[in-house]
Design a protein around this motif. Structure first.
Motif: not given
Length: 128
Positions: A36-37, A48, A44-45, A32-33
């Motif tokens: 997000h970064s 995650w 991304g999603w 997740a970090w």
């Protein structure tokens, strides 16, 4: 009353379950970090969500299982997966004769592989 409380505490001590759950939370937090970064170049999603779902399912299956020796073994395999990351980095540094900057994307790969291994081993343990 104190004696029954002590008996309940002794009955609830499950070091393997807590170790696996802690490692799954660490894996999900790392993914997740990184997402997000923006350090990982994966979409991304989906990655995650994949990590969250597999972690929750593995923790639920692990909670219903009473075999704590297997849980400690699975936690050891997950920790071993994380130790492969610096070992590979040092091997590449030795091969090139220079210390390169580590790629943050490797952290997401290690966390995802560790989560998948945990889920697969818990699933196979429940099946057989």
């Amino acid at each position: 009353m104190i004696r029954t409380f002590k008996e309940r505490v002794k009955k609830c001590q499950r070091p393997g379950f807590y170790a696996v759950t802690t490692l799954l939370v660490i894996n999900t937090a790392v993914v997740a970090w990184l997402m997000h970064s923006g350090l990982a170049h994966h979409p991304g999603w989906p990655l995650w969500r994949f990590s969250v779902i597999f972690s929750a399912v593995a923790a639920m299956m692990m909670r219903n299982d009473d075999d704590q020796d297997e849980a400690v073994f699975i936690a050891g395999i997950m920790a071993g997966t994380w130790t492969l990351l610096p070992a590979i980095w040092l091997f590449v540094a030795f091969w090139n004769w220079q210390l390169t900057a580590p790629n943050p994307e490797c952290l997401s790969v290690t966390a995802t592989v560790s989560t998948v291994l945990c889920w697969f081993m818990v699933y196979m343990n429940r099946q057989y």
